[in-house]
Design an enzyme around this catalytic site. Structure first.
Site, short mmCIF file in Angstrom:
data_model
loop_
_atom_site.label_atom_id
_atom_site.label_comp_id
_atom_site.label_asym_id
_atom_site.label_seq_id
_atom_site.Cartn_x
_atom_site.Cartn_y
_atom_site.Cartn_z
CE LYS A 42 -3.85 2.09 2.61
NZ LYS A 42 -4.75 1.99 3.77
CB SER A 71 -8.08 3.99 2.99
OG SER A 71 -7.23 3.28 3.87
CB SER A 106 -8.55 1.28 5.86
OG SER A 106 -9.20 2.52 5.82
#
Lengths: 483, 95
Positions: free
Chosen positions: A75, A150, A174
């Site tokens: 990420k 997210s 998330s």
């Protein structure tokens, strides 16, 4: 190759069936082929091939670990030395991280190959991946819907087989919410289990990194590498890391599952509820006892979270000021103008909204009414979890009220977007670990089952998810066009 | 509770955060909506409850007062917007 588990790939690499360079090349090809999903912000092709060559050499020497030569993706919230690290924001569009996050260092020492950096909501603030400066990510199950957020790029990439597995971070859901919406397995560990060093901070008392994979077994392998004490993170917990693989096959006979009635009431889509009911029935067949419980403070998790998280965000994001790194506005007339315009031009709307909210909640005259009040509620929520988890072994429920919603459907209404985090947020406030496990489909879109455990019970959660995955094949299904 | 456009401008100034004039009204509306959501917190009596800042109520760990970091100035300044002679440059503060 791209449908194999980490253990199967490790075996293939050792038997010489394929090399890490071949495996990495195959994944790089898939990433190019499916670039329209927008799952990656940066693809590190040259670096990946170098790492793959090094992994092949290490494999040849017989010094490999399970993750050696396995293509993974990070990420874009994790700092990667020498590689652009944007956190999904314009303000970091030019930021080449000068050091590695501890999590990245750990994967490097294990010999994993990094394919690139994954798209995400800006500064991890969002539930749809639509707040990214780099554009929305598409859900591979239906490209007109969001992948969640997210960690939307991570979930889409793993579901579409554009990486074997990926890292995510979870501040209010998330990891779990995008895992649920994309039909993959995601684990948010206990707060403090995985180092936050080099993981760009959003809300420091809630943020936690974790694995996003296709199966519970893969998650166990990833977490084994990610977890552990880190001196560089002042809130890292100094406890030994158990062998997560060893407990996967333990029996679930006598497992006590609690279903909070607050999780199954109004607001939960009936198709999602039906899928969850079927999953819980599978657990009954595996020997579990299911009881209804009540956690009355859960309904206050959203208001408490949207005070605490923005408050911490407003403090954390003050470091982005155009002075030492990141975006600086053109021709500032004075220092205040430099700060104000660099931040104003660098941050997107959702980030600004949360900075404003947090600044207000921490400002003189409002601190007690909002911030302290929210922290008191946080304690009551955490006590609710402690009490429930003294009566049952795990809590199960939905991850999301519905399956993936349409791109553009909620972005204009932030409050509605916040309310979609209803089942995940309380877990971060309490700090306990929780997973999302693929539990079927509703009208063709994936549904996730949430499993919540006691502090540091990641091993038990993985065991519970693994046993379910032995009797179901939801986690093995691939979206059409990505098989 | 609702916030006015002026309130939003004051908060934005406290945060040194530039916001577009045409967006002020929509921020006021969004923040007011968030405050309405937060007002639900008053439904719960929290008298006598100790605020919780950290999930494990952990105290911050202390370390020995020893040098552990190397000098990374050049590396860190290589990504800075403007530096000169090892210093970060900003517009003139003192006339």
């Amino acid at each position: 190759m791209h449908n194999k588990t980490i253990a199967e790939l490790a075996k293939g690499l050792r038997s010489g069936e394929f090399s890490s360079v071949e495996l990495t090349t195959a994944f790089l090809g898939r990433i190019k082929q499916h670039s329209s999903l927008n799952a990656y912000i940066t693809v590190t092709e040259d670096l990946a091939l170098q790492e793959a060559e090094a992994a092949d050499a290490r494999l040849a020497k017989g010094k490999a670990e399970l993750l050696t030569g396995i293509p993974i993706a990070q990420k874009d919230i994790f700092c990667t030395e020498g590689v652009k690290t944007t956190c999904g924001s314009k303000i970091l569009d030019n930021f080449i991280a000068p050091y590695n996050a501890t999590v990245v260092d750990k994967f490097n020492s294990a010999g994993a190959v990094m394919l690139g950096k994954l798209n995400m909501d800006e500064f991890a603030m969002g539930s749809s991946n639509e707040t990214s400066y780099y554009g929305a990510v598409k859900n591979p199950w239906d490209i007109n819907t969001v992948p969640g957020g997210s960690s939307g790029g991570s979930a889409a990439a793993v579901a579409a087989r554009l990486a074997v597995c990926a890292t995510g971070t979870d501040t209010g859901g998330s990891i779990r919410q995008p895992a649920a919406l994309c039909g993959i397995t995601g684990l948010k560990p206990t707060y403090g289990r995985v180092s936050r060093y080099g993981m760009i901070a959003y809300a420091s008392s809630l943020d936690q990194g974790g694995p996003m994979t296709r199966s519970a077994e893969d998650a166990a392998i990833m977490l084994q590498t990610m977890a552990g004490f880190d001196e560089k993170d002042s809130t890292s917990v100094d406890l030994p890391v158990p062998d997560y693989m060893a407990g996967l096959s333990n029996s679930l006979e006598g497992l006590k599952i609690g279903l909070p009635k607050e999780f199954f009431g109004e607001g939960l889509n009936s198709d999602v509820a039906a899928a969850l009911e079927a999953a819980i029935n599978e657990y009954r067949k595996l020997g579990a006892q299911v009881t209804e419980i009540s956690m009355p403070t859960l309904k206050l998790a959203i208001p408490a979270y949207y005070v605490i998280a923005p408050a911490e965000c407003s403090a954390n994001l003050s470091r982005f000021d155009g002075v030492r790194f990141g975006y600086r506005c053109e021709n500032p007339v004075d220092l205040t103008d430099l700060y104000t315009r660099s931040r104003g031009e660098g941050f997107g709307k959702e980030v600004k909204r949360r900075i404003l909210m947090g600044t207000y909640a921490l400002s003189a005259g409002y601190y007690d009414a909002y911030y302290i009040k929210a922290q008191k509620i946080r304690r009551l929520i955490s006590e609710d979890f402690k009490k429930a988890l003294s009566e049952v072994d795990v809590i199960m429920g939905p991850v999301t009220p519905s399956t993936a919603f349409g791109i553009g459907e909620k972005i204009g209404n932030p409050i509605e977007m916040y309310l979609s985090d209803i089942y995940t947020i309380a877990i971060n406030l309490a700090g306990v670990p929780a997973m999302s496990v693929p539990a079927g489909f509703a009208k063709g879109m994936p549904v996730g089952l949430q499993i919540i455990g006691n502090y540091f019970a990641e091993g038990r959660l993985l065991n519970i998810a693994y046993q379910y995955q032995q009797v179901t094949d939801w986690h093995q299904q691939a979206p059409k066009g990505f098989e | 509770m609702s916030l006015t456009a002026d309130d939003v401008k004051k908060i934005a100034h406290l945060a040194r955060l530039g916001i577009e004039e045409q967006d002020v009204v929509s921020y006021a509306k969004d923040l007011s909506g968030m405050l309405d959501l937060m007002a639900r917190m008053s439904d719960l009596d929290t008298g006598g409850v100790e605020p919780m800042a950290h999930p494990m109520d952990q105290a911050q760990r202390l370390r020995a007062d020893a040098v552990t970091e190397q000098d990374n100035r050049e590396k860190f300044q290589a990504i800075a917007p403007q530096v000169e002679a090892g210093l970060y440059l900003v517009p003139k503060v003192i006339e």
